[in-house]
Design a protein around this motif. Sequence first.
Motif, PDB file in Angstrom:
ATOM      1  N   ARG A 116    -103.757  21.586  -9.331  1.00  0.00           N
ATOM      2  CA  ARG A 116    -104.151  20.799 -10.064  1.00  0.00           C
ATOM      3  C   ARG A 116    -104.767  20.792 -11.392  1.00  0.00           C
ATOM      4  O   ARG A 116    -106.066  21.379 -11.465  1.00  0.00           O
ATOM      5  CB  ARG A 116    -105.406  19.549  -8.996  1.00  0.00           C
ATOM      6  N   VAL A 117    -104.365  20.614 -12.464  1.00  0.00           N
ATOM      7  CA  VAL A 117    -104.765  21.043 -13.740  1.00  0.00           C
ATOM      8  C   VAL A 117    -105.307  19.686 -14.776  1.00  0.00           C
ATOM      9  O   VAL A 117    -104.518  18.732 -14.867  1.00  0.00           O
ATOM     10  CB  VAL A 117    -103.861  21.710 -14.497  1.00  0.00           C
ATOM     11  N   PRO A 118    -106.710  19.643 -14.933  1.00  0.00           N
ATOM     12  CA  PRO A 118    -107.333  18.185 -15.440  1.00  0.00           C
ATOM     13  C   PRO A 118    -106.522  17.836 -16.875  1.00  0.00           C
ATOM     14  O   PRO A 118    -106.347  18.947 -17.594  1.00  0.00           O
ATOM     15  CB  PRO A 118    -108.769  18.632 -15.566  1.00  0.00           C
ATOM     16  N   ILE A 119    -106.494  16.824 -17.113  1.00  0.00           N
ATOM     17  CA  ILE A 119    -105.993  16.331 -18.409  1.00  0.00           C
ATOM     18  C   ILE A 119    -107.304  15.563 -19.044  1.00  0.00           C
ATOM     19  O   ILE A 119    -107.878  14.620 -18.294  1.00  0.00           O
ATOM     20  CB  ILE A 119    -105.039  15.056 -18.359  1.00  0.00           C
ATOM     21  N   PRO A 120    -108.001  16.003 -20.172  1.00  0.00           N
ATOM     22  CA  PRO A 120    -109.255  15.473 -20.627  1.00  0.00           C
ATOM     23  C   PRO A 120    -109.084  13.955 -20.991  1.00  0.00           C
ATOM     24  O   PRO A 120    -108.155  13.641 -21.558  1.00  0.00           O
ATOM     25  CB  PRO A 120    -109.307  16.420 -21.928  1.00  0.00           C
ATOM     26  N   ASP A 121    -110.022  13.343 -20.450  1.00  0.00           N
ATOM     27  CA  ASP A 121    -110.161  11.923 -21.028  1.00  0.00           C
ATOM     28  C   ASP A 121    -108.915  10.880 -20.573  1.00  0.00           C
ATOM     29  O   ASP A 121    -108.496  10.384 -21.710  1.00  0.00           O
ATOM     30  CB  ASP A 121    -110.646  11.626 -22.439  1.00  0.00           C
ATOM     31  N   ASN A 122    -108.159  11.188 -19.717  1.00  0.00           N
ATOM     32  CA  ASN A 122    -107.014  10.502 -19.113  1.00  0.00           C
ATOM     33  C   ASN A 122    -107.144   9.825 -17.773  1.00  0.00           C
ATOM     34  O   ASN A 122    -107.656  10.567 -16.912  1.00  0.00           O
ATOM     35  CB  ASN A 122    -105.740  11.530 -19.431  1.00  0.00           C
ATOM     36  N   PRO A 123    -106.572   8.734 -17.683  1.00  0.00           N
ATOM     37  CA  PRO A 123    -106.924   8.235 -16.233  1.00  0.00           C
ATOM     38  C   PRO A 123    -105.890   8.502 -15.326  1.00  0.00           C
ATOM     39  O   PRO A 123    -106.142   8.604 -13.967  1.00  0.00           O
ATOM     40  CB  PRO A 123    -106.263   6.552 -16.614  1.00  0.00           C
ATOM     41  N   LEU A 124    -104.953   9.439 -15.739  1.00  0.00           N
ATOM     42  CA  LEU A 124    -103.955  10.122 -14.814  1.00  0.00           C
ATOM     43  C   LEU A 124    -104.760  11.225 -14.023  1.00  0.00           C
ATOM     44  O   LEU A 124    -104.361  11.531 -13.035  1.00  0.00           O
ATOM     45  CB  LEU A 124    -102.829  10.864 -15.440  1.00  0.00           C
ATOM     46  N   GLY A 125    -105.748  11.745 -14.834  1.00  0.00           N
ATOM     47  CA  GLY A 125    -106.762  12.880 -13.994  1.00  0.00           C
ATOM     48  C   GLY A 125    -106.056  14.178 -14.163  1.00  0.00           C
ATOM     49  O   GLY A 125    -106.944  14.877 -14.649  1.00  0.00           O
ATOM     50  N   HIS A 126    -104.840  14.567 -13.891  1.00  0.00           N
ATOM     51  CA  HIS A 126    -104.505  15.894 -13.813  1.00  0.00           C
ATOM     52  C   HIS A 126    -102.976  15.913 -13.901  1.00  0.00           C
ATOM     53  O   HIS A 126    -102.311  14.950 -13.522  1.00  0.00           O
ATOM     54  CB  HIS A 126    -105.079  16.306 -12.632  1.00  0.00           C
ATOM     55  N   THR A 127    -102.380  17.066 -14.027  1.00  0.00           N
ATOM     56  CA  THR A 127    -100.871  17.308 -14.165  1.00  0.00           C
ATOM     57  C   THR A 127    -101.060  18.281 -12.877  1.00  0.00           C
ATOM     58  O   THR A 127    -101.760  19.313 -12.597  1.00  0.00           O
ATOM     59  CB  THR A 127    -100.708  18.115 -15.302  1.00  0.00           C
ATOM     60  N   LEU A 128     -99.871  18.291 -11.906  1.00  0.00           N
ATOM     61  CA  LEU A 128     -99.604  18.954 -11.052  1.00  0.00           C
ATOM     62  C   LEU A 128     -98.684  20.156 -11.635  1.00  0.00           C
ATOM     63  O   LEU A 128     -97.510  19.652 -11.798  1.00  0.00           O
ATOM     64  CB  LEU A 128     -98.815  18.553  -9.996  1.00  0.00           C
ATOM     65  N   VAL A 129     -99.070  21.322 -11.672  1.00  0.00           N
ATOM     66  CA  VAL A 129     -98.123  22.524 -11.959  1.00  0.00           C
ATOM     67  C   VAL A 129     -97.775  23.074 -10.635  1.00  0.00           C
ATOM     68  O   VAL A 129     -98.742  23.603  -9.881  1.00  0.00           O
ATOM     69  CB  VAL A 129     -99.422  23.626 -12.973  1.00  0.00           C
ATOM     70  N   TYR A 130     -96.395  23.428 -10.685  1.00  0.00           N
ATOM     71  CA  TYR A 130     -96.182  24.104  -9.713  1.00  0.00           C
ATOM     72  C   TYR A 130     -95.823  25.646  -9.725  1.00  0.00           C
ATOM     73  O   TYR A 130     -95.392  26.003 -10.842  1.00  0.00           O
ATOM     74  CB  TYR A 130     -94.930  23.542  -9.170  1.00  0.00           C
ATOM     75  N   VAL A 131     -96.090  26.225  -8.929  1.00  0.00           N
ATOM     76  CA  VAL A 131     -95.862  27.727  -8.893  1.00  0.00           C
ATOM     77  C   VAL A 131     -94.852  27.811  -7.883  1.00  0.00           C
ATOM     78  O   VAL A 131     -95.016  27.906  -6.514  1.00  0.00           O
ATOM     79  CB  VAL A 131     -97.071  28.564  -8.450  1.00  0.00           C
ATOM     80  N   VAL A 132     -93.628  28.671  -8.571  1.00  0.00           N
ATOM     81  CA  VAL A 132     -92.606  28.648  -7.516  1.00  0.00           C
ATOM     82  C   VAL A 132     -92.398  30.541  -7.525  1.00  0.00           C
ATOM     83  O   VAL A 132     -92.246  31.355  -8.567  1.00  0.00           O
ATOM     84  CB  VAL A 132     -91.256  28.190  -8.139  1.00  0.00           C
ATOM     85  N   ASP A 133     -92.519  31.153  -6.248  1.00  0.00           N
ATOM     86  CA  ASP A 133     -92.319  32.575  -6.022  1.00  0.00           C
ATOM     87  C   ASP A 133     -90.978  32.749  -6.275  1.00  0.00           C
ATOM     88  O   ASP A 133     -89.775  32.036  -5.904  1.00  0.00           O
ATOM     89  CB  ASP A 133     -92.696  32.874  -4.494  1.00  0.00           C
ATOM     90  N   THR A 134     -90.643  34.002  -7.143  1.00  0.00           N
ATOM     91  CA  THR A 134     -89.182  34.433  -7.330  1.00  0.00           C
ATOM     92  C   THR A 134     -89.154  35.762  -7.020  1.00  0.00           C
ATOM     93  O   THR A 134     -90.464  36.680  -6.740  1.00  0.00           O
ATOM     94  CB  THR A 134     -88.711  34.295  -8.558  1.00  0.00           C
ATOM     95  N   ASP A 135     -88.216  36.552  -7.023  1.00  0.00           N
ATOM     96  CA  ASP A 135     -88.082  38.181  -6.763  1.00  0.00           C
ATOM     97  C   ASP A 135     -88.658  38.854  -7.967  1.00  0.00           C
ATOM     98  O   ASP A 135     -88.955  39.920  -7.946  1.00  0.00           O
ATOM     99  CB  ASP A 135     -86.664  38.493  -6.671  1.00  0.00           C
ATOM    100  N   ARG A 136     -88.941  38.116  -9.332  1.00  0.00           N
ATOM    101  CA  ARG A 136     -89.558  38.840 -10.135  1.00  0.00           C
ATOM    102  C   ARG A 136     -90.826  38.244 -10.618  1.00  0.00           C
ATOM    103  O   ARG A 136     -91.478  38.960 -11.593  1.00  0.00           O
ATOM    104  CB  ARG A 136     -88.597  38.454 -11.282  1.00  0.00           C
ATOM    105  N   GLY A 137     -91.669  37.606  -9.661  1.00  0.00           N
ATOM    106  CA  GLY A 137     -92.921  37.018  -9.712  1.00  0.00           C
ATOM    107  C   GLY A 137     -92.935  35.607 -10.272  1.00  0.00           C
ATOM    108  O   GLY A 137     -91.974  35.012 -10.138  1.00  0.00           O
ATOM    109  N   PRO A 138     -94.097  35.065  -9.962  1.00  0.00           N
ATOM    110  CA  PRO A 138     -94.463  33.602 -10.052  1.00  0.00           C
ATOM    111  C   PRO A 138     -93.707  33.075 -11.418  1.00  0.00           C
ATOM    112  O   PRO A 138     -93.820  33.476 -12.685  1.00  0.00           O
ATOM    113  CB  PRO A 138     -95.860  33.320  -9.790  1.00  0.00           C
ATOM    114  N   VAL A 139     -92.873  31.832 -11.149  1.00  0.00           N
ATOM    115  CA  VAL A 139     -92.542  30.998 -12.219  1.00  0.00           C
ATOM    116  C   VAL A 139     -93.258  29.542 -12.075  1.00  0.00           C
ATOM    117  O   VAL A 139     -93.414  28.901 -11.007  1.00  0.00           O
ATOM    118  CB  VAL A 139     -91.139  30.838 -12.188  1.00  0.00           C
TER     119      VAL A 139
END
Length: 349
Positions: free
Chosen positions: A21-44
């Motif tokens: 959960r990554v905050p958005i400053p001064d925004n009623p949405l509050g935050h962006t959900l950033v997804y971390v996907v594991d891969t064979d070469r590292g996180p994407v």
Amino acid sequence: MKSSRNGPTTYDHGGGVRSLRVPIPDNPLGHTLVYVVDTDRGPVLVDTGWDDPASWDALDAGLDACGLSVAEVHGVVITHHHPDHHGLSGRVREASGAWVAMHAADTAIVRRTRETRPERWYTYMAAKLAAAGAPEEHIAPLRRPPALRRPFPGLAPALPDREIVPGELLALPGRRVRAIWTPGHTPGHVCLHLEEEHPSRLPGHGRLFSGDHLLPEITPHIGLYEDPDDATVTDPLGDYLDSLERVGRLAPAEILPAHQHAFTDAPGRVRELLVHHEERLTGLLALLATPLTPWQLAERMEWNRPWEQIAHPSRNIAVSEAEAHLRRLVKQGRAEALPGGEPVRYVAV
């Protein structure tokens, strides 16, 4: 899962997918959900969040809670160019050497934004609002000297170095993630279909990272595609409705959106949104029994708060949304622009 007083800041969705959960400053949405996907070469990462020190700290802390670091990020997949999704991409790339991928239509917007002087944007927005019938007191702040104006966000976004090609699998080693082009919110918005069995074996076809295209409780903003140098008459709402039906037919087992929370029954949510927009178009036709400018129509439309409580920047967004609905009604032959006069008024047919 790691939590704060406001709820979980990281969440494990299973099957090598976590959200931060990554905050958005001064925004009623509050935050962006950033997804971390594991891969064979590292996180994407799927999206990155707003370019703000607090947002960067949250992203860094979220990765740390997952036992990872920014330096380990292999790639960044951007659902669309808006600053709450693409904002930190450049900083992630600098810290890790990761590639950044985006659909060509939104990459073109990023390139144009980087090459256009801020003064051009202010001049364009002032002229656009005047043409929509905005009062002079609303337009005046855009004509102030540069030192007195509120800056537009995201005027120097990172230029992606990879293209997301609709229908193709992304180059994520060990994963099957296919790009689905879903224009409407932006011309190059993409959803990402994780074509793997749901970790809890929910019925349906994999999982869908939906960006802002499909959200569980709110409708995404659909406004005009802004381009100071392109006079093409686009139909963003028509694009969005077509894209919604495409996602509904896909019938994923679970939706992982960029805001709010994960949910199921994508076809049901799609039906709700299709009904919502048709009801809204029908309601606007009733308003257009009397000729109105786009600004007058926006004043009369139903929003999440009374018009007099809507802040200046949000009124610009509201007018753009009113114009997108007018475009749809005109294309359907249900409304028309009256000849002559400036600003242009529209009326139901």
